[in-house]
Design an enzyme around this catalytic site. Structure first.
Site, PDB file in Angstrom:
ATOM      1  N   ASP A   1       0.866  -1.184   0.000  1.00  0.00           N
ATOM      2  CA  ASP A   1       0.000   0.000   0.000  1.00  0.00           C
ATOM      3  C   ASP A   1       0.900   1.230   0.000  1.00  0.00           C
ATOM      4  O   ASP A   1       1.865   1.318   0.776  1.00  0.00           O
ATOM      5  CB  ASP A   1      -0.908  -0.010   1.242  1.00  0.00           C
ATOM      6  CG  ASP A   1      -2.022   1.023   1.129  1.00  0.00           C
ATOM      7  OD1 ASP A   1      -1.711   2.222   0.952  1.00  0.00           O
ATOM      8  OD2 ASP A   1      -3.193   0.648   1.220  1.00  0.00           O
ATOM      9  N   ILE A   2       0.604   2.145  -0.892  1.00  0.00           N
ATOM     10  CA  ILE A   2       1.454   3.320  -1.081  1.00  0.00           C
ATOM     11  C   ILE A   2       1.423   4.250   0.143  1.00  0.00           C
ATOM     12  O   ILE A   2       2.378   5.001   0.378  1.00  0.00           O
ATOM     13  CB  ILE A   2       1.048   4.070  -2.385  1.00  0.00           C
ATOM     14  CG1 ILE A   2       2.190   4.882  -2.942  1.00  0.00           C
ATOM     15  CG2 ILE A   2      -0.196   4.896  -2.204  1.00  0.00           C
ATOM     16  CD1 ILE A   2       3.237   4.090  -3.638  1.00  0.00           C
TER      17      ILE A   2
ATOM     18  N   GLU B   1     -12.695   3.478  -2.124  1.00  0.00           N
ATOM     19  CA  GLU B   1     -11.843   4.367  -2.904  1.00  0.00           C
ATOM     20  C   GLU B   1     -11.516   3.799  -4.286  1.00  0.00           C
ATOM     21  O   GLU B   1     -11.630   4.490  -5.289  1.00  0.00           O
ATOM     22  CB  GLU B   1     -10.555   4.600  -2.110  1.00  0.00           C
ATOM     23  CG  GLU B   1      -9.736   5.782  -2.536  1.00  0.00           C
ATOM     24  CD  GLU B   1      -8.431   5.845  -1.745  1.00  0.00           C
ATOM     25  OE1 GLU B   1      -7.386   5.849  -2.398  1.00  0.00           O
ATOM     26  OE2 GLU B   1      -8.482   5.857  -0.496  1.00  0.00           O
TER      27      GLU B   1
ATOM     28  N   HIS C   1      -6.499  -5.853   2.513  1.00  0.00           N
ATOM     29  CA  HIS C   1      -5.369  -5.246   3.215  1.00  0.00           C
ATOM     30  C   HIS C   1      -4.789  -6.301   4.157  1.00  0.00           C
ATOM     31  O   HIS C   1      -5.533  -6.887   4.957  1.00  0.00           O
ATOM     32  CB  HIS C   1      -5.829  -4.068   4.081  1.00  0.00           C
ATOM     33  CG  HIS C   1      -6.355  -2.885   3.342  1.00  0.00           C
ATOM     34  ND1 HIS C   1      -5.596  -1.741   3.124  1.00  0.00           N
ATOM     35  CD2 HIS C   1      -7.571  -2.633   2.788  1.00  0.00           C
ATOM     36  CE1 HIS C   1      -6.333  -0.845   2.474  1.00  0.00           C
ATOM     37  NE2 HIS C   1      -7.531  -1.351   2.260  1.00  0.00           N
TER      38      HIS C   1
ATOM     39  N   HIS D   1      -9.803  -5.642  -3.007  1.00  0.00           N
ATOM     40  CA  HIS D   1      -8.458  -5.675  -2.420  1.00  0.00           C
ATOM     41  C   HIS D   1      -8.547  -6.019  -0.948  1.00  0.00           C
ATOM     42  O   HIS D   1      -9.384  -5.497  -0.232  1.00  0.00           O
ATOM     43  CB  HIS D   1      -7.693  -4.363  -2.634  1.00  0.00           C
ATOM     44  CG  HIS D   1      -8.415  -3.118  -2.218  1.00  0.00           C
ATOM     45  ND1 HIS D   1      -9.429  -2.568  -2.956  1.00  0.00           N
ATOM     46  CD2 HIS D   1      -8.258  -2.307  -1.138  1.00  0.00           C
ATOM     47  CE1 HIS D   1      -9.870  -1.463  -2.361  1.00  0.00           C
ATOM     48  NE2 HIS D   1      -9.180  -1.286  -1.249  1.00  0.00           N
TER      49      HIS D   1
HETATM   50  P1  AMP Z   1      -9.671   1.636   0.209  1.00  0.00           P
HETATM   51  O1  AMP Z   1     -10.524   1.470  -1.018  1.00  0.00           O
HETATM   52  O2  AMP Z   1     -10.233   2.587   1.212  1.00  0.00           O
HETATM   53  O3  AMP Z   1      -9.247   0.320   0.801  1.00  0.00           O
HETATM   54  O4  AMP Z   1      -8.342   2.396  -0.255  1.00  0.00           O
HETATM   55  C1  AMP Z   1      -7.513   1.942  -1.270  1.00  0.00           C
HETATM   56  C2  AMP Z   1      -6.122   1.716  -0.732  1.00  0.00           C
HETATM   57  O5  AMP Z   1      -5.277   1.608  -1.854  1.00  0.00           O
HETATM   58  C3  AMP Z   1      -5.568   2.852   0.142  1.00  0.00           C
HETATM   59  O6  AMP Z   1      -5.036   2.287   1.332  1.00  0.00           O
HETATM   60  C4  AMP Z   1      -4.509   3.492  -0.739  1.00  0.00           C
HETATM   61  O7  AMP Z   1      -3.397   3.963   0.004  1.00  0.00           O
HETATM   62  C5  AMP Z   1      -4.115   2.354  -1.643  1.00  0.00           C
HETATM   63  N1  AMP Z   1      -3.649   2.771  -2.959  1.00  0.00           N
HETATM   64  C6  AMP Z   1      -4.287   3.595  -3.829  1.00  0.00           C
HETATM   65  N2  AMP Z   1      -3.565   3.740  -4.942  1.00  0.00           N
HETATM   66  C7  AMP Z   1      -2.458   2.976  -4.804  1.00  0.00           C
HETATM   67  C8  AMP Z   1      -1.320   2.703  -5.615  1.00  0.00           C
HETATM   68  N3  AMP Z   1      -1.182   3.236  -6.825  1.00  0.00           N
HETATM   69  N4  AMP Z   1      -0.365   1.873  -5.139  1.00  0.00           N
HETATM   70  C9  AMP Z   1      -0.501   1.310  -3.915  1.00  0.00           C
HETATM   71  N5  AMP Z   1      -1.554   1.522  -3.093  1.00  0.00           N
HETATM   72  C10 AMP Z   1      -2.512   2.356  -3.522  1.00  0.00           C
END
Ligand code: AMP
Length: 131
Positions: A28-29, A87, A94, A92
């Protein structure tokens, strides 16, 4: 193609932690803690519970292997598995190495780590995954 499909296809760079033909894991970035990893299906599916039974089973088995690699690379009490967030419209999981439940509080400020450190973390997890 959504952003996570592009990541899995290598069209957008990521810090790779593990992969097979169906699933992909990357850092995760904006990690909650060092080793915070996302596990995704390569195919485009938004809602995890839209997956067929056998696919979600394979997804969990893959996540389990990634979690084992994270736990060896980053010793912790347990690796938390969390599915939440709206988002990114691509399923995905975590995986978060946790010393306490506070490590899995998504309202906390995220870490900003230098690129070299992110690469080192991913390489450490990847090395354990392929062992
Ligand atoms: P959520 O949908 O709330 O689980 O959020 C998406 C997750 O993806 C967040 O924790 C972001 O930090 C992560 N994220 C979004 N874009 C990227 C990326 N390009 N590379 C790695 N992680 C990402």
């Amino acid at each position: 193609m959504d952003i996570f499909s592009k990541i899995a296809a290598g069209e957008i760079p990521s810090y790779k932690c593990a992969e097979n033909e169906e699933f992909y894991a990357f850092l995760d970035i904006n990690p909650l803690v060092k080793g915070h990893t996302l596990v995704i299906p390569r195919r485009e599916v938004d809602y995890i519970f839209d997956m067929e039974d056998d696919e979600i089973a394979r997804y969990q088995v893959f996540a389990k292997k990634v979690a084992a690699a994270i736990k060896t690379a980053y010793p912790c009490v347990k690796v938390a598995e969390v599915v939440l967030g709206l988002e990114v419209p691509h399923a995905h999981i975590h995986l978060i190495p946790m010393q306490s439940e506070a490590d899995v509080d998504f309202r906390r400020a995220k870490l900003q780590l230098p690129q070299e450190e992110m690469q080192q973390i991913a390489d450490r997890i990847y090395a354990e995954f392929v062992k």
